[in-house]
Design an enzyme around this catalytic site. Structure first.
Site, PDB file in Angstrom:
ATOM      1  N   ASN A 117      -1.771  -6.664  -2.819  1.00  0.00           N
ATOM      2  CA  ASN A 117      -0.689  -7.494  -2.287  1.00  0.00           C
ATOM      3  C   ASN A 117      -0.204  -6.821  -1.011  1.00  0.00           C
ATOM      4  O   ASN A 117       0.478  -5.793  -1.071  1.00  0.00           O
ATOM      5  CB  ASN A 117       0.442  -7.597  -3.326  1.00  0.00           C
ATOM      6  CG  ASN A 117       1.647  -8.327  -2.777  1.00  0.00           C
ATOM      7  OD1 ASN A 117       1.597  -8.890  -1.676  1.00  0.00           O
ATOM      8  ND2 ASN A 117       2.735  -8.326  -3.528  1.00  0.00           N
ATOM      9  N   LYS A 169       1.862  -7.940   1.127  1.00  0.00           N
ATOM     10  CA  LYS A 169       3.253  -8.280   1.475  1.00  0.00           C
ATOM     11  C   LYS A 169       3.327  -8.677   2.949  1.00  0.00           C
ATOM     12  O   LYS A 169       2.405  -9.323   3.452  1.00  0.00           O
ATOM     13  CB  LYS A 169       4.175  -7.110   1.108  1.00  0.00           C
ATOM     14  CG  LYS A 169       3.967  -6.706  -0.365  1.00  0.00           C
ATOM     15  CD  LYS A 169       4.970  -5.757  -0.917  1.00  0.00           C
ATOM     16  CE  LYS A 169       4.624  -5.472  -2.381  1.00  0.00           C
ATOM     17  NZ  LYS A 169       5.596  -4.626  -3.054  1.00  0.00           N
ATOM     18  N   HIS A 184       6.378 -13.183  -7.750  1.00  0.00           N
ATOM     19  CA  HIS A 184       6.527 -11.747  -7.506  1.00  0.00           C
ATOM     20  C   HIS A 184       8.011 -11.388  -7.510  1.00  0.00           C
ATOM     21  O   HIS A 184       8.855 -12.178  -7.089  1.00  0.00           O
ATOM     22  CB  HIS A 184       5.893 -11.384  -6.158  1.00  0.00           C
ATOM     23  CG  HIS A 184       5.808  -9.903  -5.948  1.00  0.00           C
ATOM     24  ND1 HIS A 184       6.892  -9.176  -5.510  1.00  0.00           N
ATOM     25  CD2 HIS A 184       4.804  -9.021  -6.156  1.00  0.00           C
ATOM     26  CE1 HIS A 184       6.540  -7.900  -5.442  1.00  0.00           C
ATOM     27  NE2 HIS A 184       5.283  -7.780  -5.821  1.00  0.00           N
ATOM     28  N   GLU A 193       9.756  -9.671  -5.620  1.00  0.00           N
ATOM     29  CA  GLU A 193      10.432  -9.790  -4.313  1.00  0.00           C
ATOM     30  C   GLU A 193      10.754 -11.249  -4.001  1.00  0.00           C
ATOM     31  O   GLU A 193      11.750 -11.545  -3.335  1.00  0.00           O
ATOM     32  CB  GLU A 193       9.566  -9.147  -3.224  1.00  0.00           C
ATOM     33  CG  GLU A 193       9.605  -7.621  -3.335  1.00  0.00           C
ATOM     34  CD  GLU A 193       8.339  -6.914  -2.882  1.00  0.00           C
ATOM     35  OE1 GLU A 193       7.496  -7.537  -2.211  1.00  0.00           O
ATOM     36  OE2 GLU A 193       8.181  -5.721  -3.231  1.00  0.00           O
ATOM     37  N   GLU A 253       4.830  -6.018 -13.572  1.00  0.00           N
ATOM     38  CA  GLU A 253       5.317  -5.148 -12.506  1.00  0.00           C
ATOM     39  C   GLU A 253       6.779  -4.805 -12.775  1.00  0.00           C
ATOM     40  O   GLU A 253       7.680  -5.571 -12.401  1.00  0.00           O
ATOM     41  CB  GLU A 253       5.197  -5.863 -11.151  1.00  0.00           C
ATOM     42  CG  GLU A 253       3.780  -6.224 -10.783  1.00  0.00           C
ATOM     43  CD  GLU A 253       3.599  -6.315  -9.267  1.00  0.00           C
ATOM     44  OE1 GLU A 253       2.719  -5.609  -8.759  1.00  0.00           O
ATOM     45  OE2 GLU A 253       4.335  -7.059  -8.608  1.00  0.00           O
ATOM     46  N   GLY A 276       7.231   0.117  -5.172  1.00  0.00           N
ATOM     47  CA  GLY A 276       7.563   0.738  -3.894  1.00  0.00           C
ATOM     48  C   GLY A 276       8.425   1.975  -4.010  1.00  0.00           C
ATOM     49  O   GLY A 276       8.961   2.466  -3.022  1.00  0.00           O
ATOM     50  N   SER A 285       3.578   1.136  -7.804  1.00  0.00           N
ATOM     51  CA  SER A 285       3.203   2.485  -7.363  1.00  0.00           C
ATOM     52  C   SER A 285       1.845   2.929  -7.907  1.00  0.00           C
ATOM     53  O   SER A 285       1.667   4.096  -8.265  1.00  0.00           O
ATOM     54  CB  SER A 285       4.302   3.496  -7.718  1.00  0.00           C
ATOM     55  OG  SER A 285       5.501   3.160  -7.036  1.00  0.00           O
TER      56      SER A 285
HETATM   57  P1  13P Z   1       3.675  -0.853  -4.714  1.00  0.00           P
HETATM   58  O1  13P Z   1       2.250  -0.601  -5.164  1.00  0.00           O
HETATM   59  O2  13P Z   1       3.897  -0.580  -3.273  1.00  0.00           O
HETATM   60  O3  13P Z   1       4.649  -0.192  -5.629  1.00  0.00           O
HETATM   61  O4  13P Z   1       3.913  -2.444  -4.881  1.00  0.00           O
HETATM   62  C1  13P Z   1       3.602  -3.053  -6.075  1.00  0.00           C
HETATM   63  C2  13P Z   1       3.669  -4.521  -5.882  1.00  0.00           C
HETATM   64  O5  13P Z   1       4.734  -5.066  -5.684  1.00  0.00           O
HETATM   65  C3  13P Z   1       2.413  -5.269  -5.914  1.00  0.00           C
HETATM   66  O6  13P Z   1       2.662  -6.642  -6.014  1.00  0.00           O
END
Ligand code: 13P
Length: 258
Positions: free
Chosen positions: A13, A15, A99, A101, A171, A177, A217
């Site tokens: 992903n 983003k 997701h 976010e 997740e 993150g 992560s």
């Molecule tokens: P990170 O791997 O940066 O923690 O992000 C995870 C994520 O949101 C994947 O969709």
């Protein structure tokens, strides 16, 4: 079904990172690094603007391209949105849905996740539905309640026979993150909760066949331990998927179990 009947799926992903040129440059470096991989399906989910270039660049290669979001309708006066028919028209095959976010910053709810999931399935897009608890929910022992509700509402009104391609990504929001990965045991326990819920809603054949990915992560050095567990069928990777070497190493390490 034996756990190894579910093929590992490792998804990136990206983003809101990478222009189209940066996205295709990634692929040029990435393909040679994973040319021996057969054990995992690999999916890249770039920003909308990079989708056409990546679909073109990945044609004939064993990497699928997906979107990070979509509207559930085919068309309409919804400024800024992208429809499932637009995604399939350019050759995208997968789509992330719900997701954290999107839920946190763009007011997505379990109800819109349900609408999007129905629409993705109807358009033969492979849905990767994201679920996960916040830190305060985990601390209050509410993880199972949160996951059960998210999965239940997401699947509401959907015929189990239509769920053949469903992928769920667990997740935990506190691990995204932050560098704070869930331990393999925490992830495995959450995946078991999700699989049990799937079995209760849609039957054990759906639960056994559905791949449940871990996200939060994921890095090269924790990919083996996470992906070797029975109920963890792959990973959804954010930050560490932006670099071709690091993402390729995650795939290599994750497939050590296979
Ligand atoms: P990170 O791997 O940066 O923690 O992000 C995870 C994520 O949101 C994947 O969709």
């Amino acid at each position: 079904m034996a756990p190894n009947m579910r093929k590992l799926l490792i998804a990136a992903n990206w983003k809101m990172y990478k222009t189209p040129a940066e996205s295709t440059a990634f692929l040029t470096s990435f393909f040679p690094l994973i040319k021996k991989n057969e054990a995992a399906e690999v999916v890249l989910c770039p920003a909308m603007t990079s989708l056409p270039a990546l679909v073109d660049a990945a044609r004939g290669k064993s990497v699928a391209i997906g979107a990070q979001n979509m509207h559930w309708l085919n068309e309409g006066a919804y400024t800024g949105e992208t429809s499932p028919t637009m995604l399939t028209a350019i050759g995208a095959t997968h789509v992330l849905i719900g997701h954290s976010e999107r839920r946190q910053y763009f007011n997505e709810t379990d109800t819109t996740v349900n609408l999007k999931l129905k629409s993705a399935l109807a358009h033969s897009l492979v849905p990767i539905v994201c679920v996960g608890e916040h830190l305060n929910e985990r601390e209050q022992n509410l993880t199972a309640d949160v996951l059960n509700l998210q999965v239940s509402v997401a699947l509401e009104g959907i015929d189990p026979d239509a769920l053949g391609t469903l992928v769920i990504a667990y997740e935990p929001v506190w691990a995204i993150g932050t560098g704070r990965t869930a331990t393999p045991q925490i992830a495995e326990d959450a995946h078991k909760i999700i699989r049990a819920r799937l079995a209760a809603i849609a039957g054990s054949h759906v639960a056994d066949a559905t791949r449940i990915l871990y996200g939060g992560s994921v890095k090269p050095d924790n990919a083996t331990n996470l992906c070797c567990l029975d109920d963890i069928d792959g990973a959804l990777v954010g930050g560490a998927s932006l670099d071709p070497d690091s993402f390729a190493q995650i795939i290599i390490n994750a497939t050590h179990r296979a």
